[in-house]
Enzyme design. Structure first.
Site, PDB file in Angstrom:
ATOM      1  N   HIS A   1       2.882   5.397 -16.311  1.00 40.84           N
ATOM      2  CA  HIS A   1       3.714   4.315 -16.827  1.00 40.84           C
ATOM      3  C   HIS A   1       3.747   3.198 -15.785  1.00 40.84           C
ATOM      4  O   HIS A   1       4.267   3.375 -14.685  1.00 40.84           O
ATOM      5  CB  HIS A   1       5.127   4.821 -17.094  1.00 40.84           C
ATOM      6  CG  HIS A   1       6.102   3.715 -17.376  1.00 40.84           C
ATOM      7  ND1 HIS A   1       6.027   2.944 -18.508  1.00 40.84           N
ATOM      8  CD2 HIS A   1       7.143   3.245 -16.669  1.00 40.84           C
ATOM      9  CE1 HIS A   1       6.995   2.056 -18.489  1.00 40.84           C
ATOM     10  NE2 HIS A   1       7.688   2.203 -17.375  1.00 40.84           N
TER      11      HIS A   1
ATOM     12  N   ASP B   1      10.040   4.257 -21.589  1.00 43.36           N
ATOM     13  CA  ASP B   1      11.050   3.741 -20.664  1.00 43.36           C
ATOM     14  C   ASP B   1      11.884   2.605 -21.243  1.00 43.36           C
ATOM     15  O   ASP B   1      12.600   1.931 -20.512  1.00 43.36           O
ATOM     16  CB  ASP B   1      10.351   3.274 -19.371  1.00 43.36           C
ATOM     17  CG  ASP B   1      11.324   3.003 -18.238  1.00 43.36           C
ATOM     18  OD1 ASP B   1      12.366   3.669 -18.178  1.00 43.36           O
ATOM     19  OD2 ASP B   1      11.040   2.123 -17.413  1.00 43.36           O
TER      20      ASP B   1
END
Length: 1001
Positions: free
Chosen positions: A262, A374
């Site tokens: 990420h 996220d």
């Protein structure tokens, strides 16, 4: 035999730390080091490789904040190492506990071929396996001296978050630059012991399996000669074969590991640094894929792929080859991992349009999943957007961060405002940075809430946030966890394979209706006001630019539709909706650049709009008003140009207390000598809007010092202390029916203009704030005499209801929530709306008065002043536009919300311009009118039911057409085209979204 697990664990830890891990590299020789320090921003690879270098050495300081140094390391493999595996160990001065948040590097060969990235958990570069001995080694390192900004306890305000305010002293010291022998047997012993030690720590104390593992580890340590680790490592490993070979229980939880990194498209680093972070990570992952046949890596955010293609063609070539091999997998189908609360309807749709189209165009791959690990909560309008884009699954783990309520499912159907359901998975590992630790795998299995009916979960595996990705150690651990007694089973799989299995095994999953609210990071709805205003303004300018350009291209044969410009600008706006940019949680550098970018976007879009309007208006002196709002008069649905008309009058008069009265035929507003609204009387309904003895237009100031995440959080206790800003420096008449109010407080000043427009029930409030507070939260309050158990706030393609009460902890946790253009409260037969041009955060509370009436207080959030990560957050001048509308229905709220955000543009021309599309039902709102992206000249109309009921409408195109077809968001047919040469009837469910494509004659 040792029965005490604690003693064995202590022994194991010391032996690993002090003997076994150091023995992975038993021999080493230093490399020669030279360096060139780039004087400014990063340079091209060719320039960096060709730059003149000067001698350097281990221990030398290097790297001012945000600098770039090009290191050249060289040496010769000792001839006595022939036949052994040799690696270069390149430690730029790393802290291994902070991968992604400090200095990093990308290694190149002298010819410019990228080798791999360097980070605290990935410091090695393979030289030979086996080495021949005598090889000359030359490597170049593009090293970025990004400062460490993240310090959790506490967050420390820093000037390092902007290159313009950072010092220029070196941040790092070179720690190691060596050639070393890599002992693969010792390395495997490290992995064996780590896996078994971590497994032992998670097994029950009275478990027979725990005692088996304990004894095996003890025997292995006994077999290890600590003065000859390399020579006895094989014997130690032999002691572990049996316990590592025992298979998992048939009922063991199944974990699909997905290689992952990420990478925040901006956060504690600027956008330009993210380009390099992506290049480093993808270089590592393509190299790892070559080495590990079972490994699968996935990467989302089409923008990041596009950056590699544009800026790092040498890395892009490796990525393309890896994608063709099927194990480097595009994921998510969005342009960036965007915030989903604040982007408007069209912007959220275009995230998928541009993301999915990139992967289709480049690789012929279509994603079925939305990948948002996220993002700070998920708006209730998102499910039908995902479906309309041609996708069907959603992954996130962020809701596990909620502070108050534990979400009851890990796999479920998520139902949006229109009834669309999306199969959704929350990885129970509760992280998007899984490192294959035993504690993580055990947590995923224990934590999984759908046991008994499902057994599969997903683990995004690799260092993220600042990138890095999966390591060879993680892959080695996963191999041992594939089928290991006492553990969940781990296998590498693509997201699509995981979702297909998870959906197949769970025929009737539970349903969650409405938003997925994150009980954390609520202040991201307010932080960095200018960034949020730039986004809102850009979204509406794009609407205008597409509408008027499409109209001009259809009506004026010589007018060229600006396909390329609109595509590029959309992608810029979508990039800035990333979940640390639009939410205001990035460093000062990011938001400083964002403000400049939004100004440039506004200028370019304004030029496109004016160009199209000039083409449409023609030559003449007749005053025209181009209005792109859906419900503009004489511009039903898509907008058009209309002659301005005279309106009813509004009047200003004085009150005895020094205040003023604003009145027209519909509304009477009383403003007292303090500049507060003490009455807003709906004349037609004969009722008061403002609660008794509770003035509205009340600015309130709170202390704002959350427990942890400064720019992200506002904690409930902020409400315990409040200062009502009731003292006015001046309250004076403005021009027309308006009142000017000036207040000073602290180091700040507020100037407001309250205006009652003629012929409306709308009190406009323009608020200008010169803000110089620190750790304060500014709210604008409207106590309303309304008894409502719920209220509506606009979201993508509709609105969503939230409770005004706090019956349960779930409702109490929503003490700060998101709206787009309006918030609406209603009793049966009468309501009130507050509309806004740029604010998103708000709160609604209710109390019962002594007279048994209910006061429902709506407060909009204006400004904050957190100090991390930007110590100057929101300092300076701001301008907000709100409007209070007594007597408003939902239809009024929708209409006035657009009107505030899309005022008309006056021009001179030959005569009125008819709309490109007309809709005969105000409940059907058109969100986009454009030409088809494929350049065919077809006209695309996107619309939805906006009032929350069923709607029938007729769409009448203002151009010659032969057929119409329902499409998905990417303008691909969902049904057979229908012939038409005129009006098209449509029937919509509540909040249903639809896209029609008209073929022109």
């Amino acid at each position: 035999m040792h029965d005490d697990r604690g003693l064995v664990e202590a022994r194991l830890k010391r032996v690993l730390d002090e003997r076994v891990r150091p023995a992975v590299y038993p021999e080493s020789v230093p490399l020669e080091v030279a360096v060139w320090n780039a004087p400014g921003e990063p340079v091209s690879v060719a320039e960096g490789l060709a730059a003149p270098v000067t001698p350097a050495a281990v221990g030398d300081p290097w790297g001012p904040p945000w600098g770039t140094s090009w290191f050249r390391v060289s040496g010769t493999v000792p001839r006595e190492w022939a036949g052994r595996t040799v690696e270069a160990l390149l430690d730029l001065g790393f802290d291994e506990n902070m991968p992604g948040f400090q200095c990093e590097g990308l290694v190149y060969r002298p010819d410019g071929t990228p080798v791999k990235g360097l980070n605290p958990r990935n410091q090695w570069v393979r030289v030979g396996a086996p080495a021949e001995g005598g090889e000359e080694v030359v490597l170049h390192i593009e090293a970025a001296s990004n400062p460490v900004l993240l310090d959790y306890h506490p967050f420390v305000p820093t000037r390092l978050g902007d290159i313009e305010t950072a010092h220029r002293d070196p941040l790092y010291r070179l720690a190691r630059m060596d050639l070393a022998v890599f002992d693969e047997t010792v390395w495997h012993l490290v992995i064996d012991l780590e896996v078994l030690g971590e497994l032992m720590a998670e097994l029950p104390v009275d478990s027979g399996r725990r005692h088996d593992v304990l004894r095996a580890v003890d025997r292995a340590l006994d077999a290890l000669d600590l003065q000859d680790v390399g020579g006895t490592a094989e014997a130690a490993r032999a002691c572990l074969v049996d316990v590592l070979a025992r298979p998992a229980e048939p009922s063991a939880h199944r974990i699909s590991a997905v290689g992952h990194a990420h990478i925040d498209s901006a956060w504690l680093w600027p956008l330009r640094e993210t380009v390099r972070k992506v290049a480093r990570t993808t270089s590592n992952m393509t190299a790892l894929l070559d080495d590990e046949s079972e490994f699968i890596f996935t990467m989302s955010q089409a923008q990041q792929w596009a950056w590699i293609k544009e800026h790092r063609p040498e890395v892009w070539a490796k990525v393309v080859k890896a994608v063709e091999g099927g194990r480097f997998v595009p994921a998510g189908g969005m342009w960036v991992e965007a915030d989903t609360n604040m982007p408007g309807s069209e912007a959220m749709a275009r995230q998928f349009v541009h993301g999915k189209r990139f992967f289709l165009d480049e690789f012929g791959i279509e994603n079925d999943e939305a990948w948002l690990p996220d993002t700070f909560g998920f708006a209730a309008g998102l499910p039908q957007i995902i479906k309309a884009a041609g996708s069907k699954w959603l992954l996130t783990q962020k809701i596990s961060w909620s502070q108050t309520n534990k979400f009851p499912h890990h796999t479920f159907q998520w139902e949006g405002i229109d009834g669309t359901r999306i199969f959704t998975h929350f990885p129970p590992v509760d992280t998007y940075n899984c490192a294959m630790k035993g504690s993580e795998i055990a947590h995923a299995a224990r934590n999984f809430k759908d046991k008994g009916v499902a057994r599969h979960s997903l683990a995004p595996t690799g260092w993220g946030d600042g990138g890095g990705g999966t390591t060879r150690e993680m892959i080695a651990k996963a191999a041992r966890l594939r089928d290991l007694e006492g553990s969940a089973r781990v296998v590498w799989e693509t997201p699509a394979d995981f979702f297909a299995k998870a959906e197949a095994e769970y025929a009737n999953p539970p349903v969650w209706v409405g938003e997925l609210y994150l009980e954390l990071h609520r202040a991201t709805l307010t932080s960095q006001a200018k960034t949020k205003q730039g986004n809102r303004r850009s979204e509406h300018l794009l609407r205008e630019a597409e509408l008027w350009s499409a109209t001009a291209a259809v009506r004026e044969p010589e007018f060229a539709y600006p396909y390329a410009d609109l595509d590029r600008i959309w992608k810029t706006v979508l990039l800035h909706q990333f979940h640390d940019i639009l939410p205001g949680s990035s460093i000062a550098w990011v938001h400083r650049e964002a403000e400049k970018t939004y100004a440039a976007v506004a200028a370019e879009l304004t030029a496109l709009i004016e160009q199209a309007q000039r083409a449409l208006a023609g030559q003449g002196t007749q005053p025209l008003v181009f209005n792109a709002a859906p419900h503009a008069r004489h511009a039903v649905a898509a907008g058009g140009a209309a002659v301005a008309e005279a309106e009813e009058a509004a009047e200003l008069s004085a009150r005895p207390d020094g205040g003023f009265v604003l009145a027209n035929e519909r509304l009477r507003v009383e403003i007292d000598a303090r500049g507060l609204v003490v009455s807003a009387y709906d004349i037609g309904a004969a009722r008061e809007t403002i609660a008794p003895d509770r003035p509205a237009n009340l600015l309130q100031l709170h202390p704002d010092f959350p427990n942890m995440w400064d720019a992200w959080d506002v904690d409930a206790f902020y409400r315990n202390t409040v200062t009502d800003l009731v003292e006015a420096d001046e309250v004076t008449p403005g021009e027309g029916a308006s009142v000017r109010v000036v207040r000073s407080f602290g180091a700040s000043k507020v100037t407001q203009l309250l205006t009652l427009a003629p012929g409306t029930s709308r009190l406009d409030i323009l608020t200008e704030v010169d803000w110089h507070e620190t750790e304060k939260f500014l709210k604008l309050a409207f106590p309303l005499d309304v008894h409502a158990e719920r209220y509506a706030s606009e979201t993508q393609f509709g609105h969503f209801y939230r409770a005004t009460h706090t019956n349960t902890s779930w409702e109490a946790a929503k003490f700060e929530a998101c709206n787009h253009r309006f918030v609406h409260l209603e009793e049966p037969g009468w309501g009130v709306a507050l509309v806004t041009d740029s604010t998103y955060g708000h709160d609604v509370t209710r109390t019962v008065r002594p007279d048994a009436g209910t006061t429902t207080t709506l407060r909009v959030s204006l400004l904050r002043a957190p100090r991390f990560p930007d110590p100057e957050t929101d300092q300076g001048a701001h301008r907000f536009h709100h409007a209070l509308i007594p007597g408003a229905t939902i239809a009024d709220a929708v209409r006035e919300g657009y009107a505030v955000n899309l005022p008309g543009r006056g021009v001179l021309g030959a005569g009125p311009v008819s709309p490109l599309i007309e809709v005969d039902n105000d409940a059907v709102v058109v969100t986009a009118v454009k030409l088809a992206d494929d350049g065919s000249g077809d006209v695309v109309i996107r619309f939805h039911e906006a009032h929350g009921g069923r709607a029938r409408a007729t769409l009448t195109p203002g151009f010659a057409t032969t057929e119409v077809v329902v499409t998905d968001l990417l303008e691909r047919p969902l049904a057979e085209p229908q012939p038409t040469d005129g009006p098209v009837p449509v029937t919509l469910r509540p909040f249903e979204l639809r896209t029609l494509r008209f073929r022109r004659v």
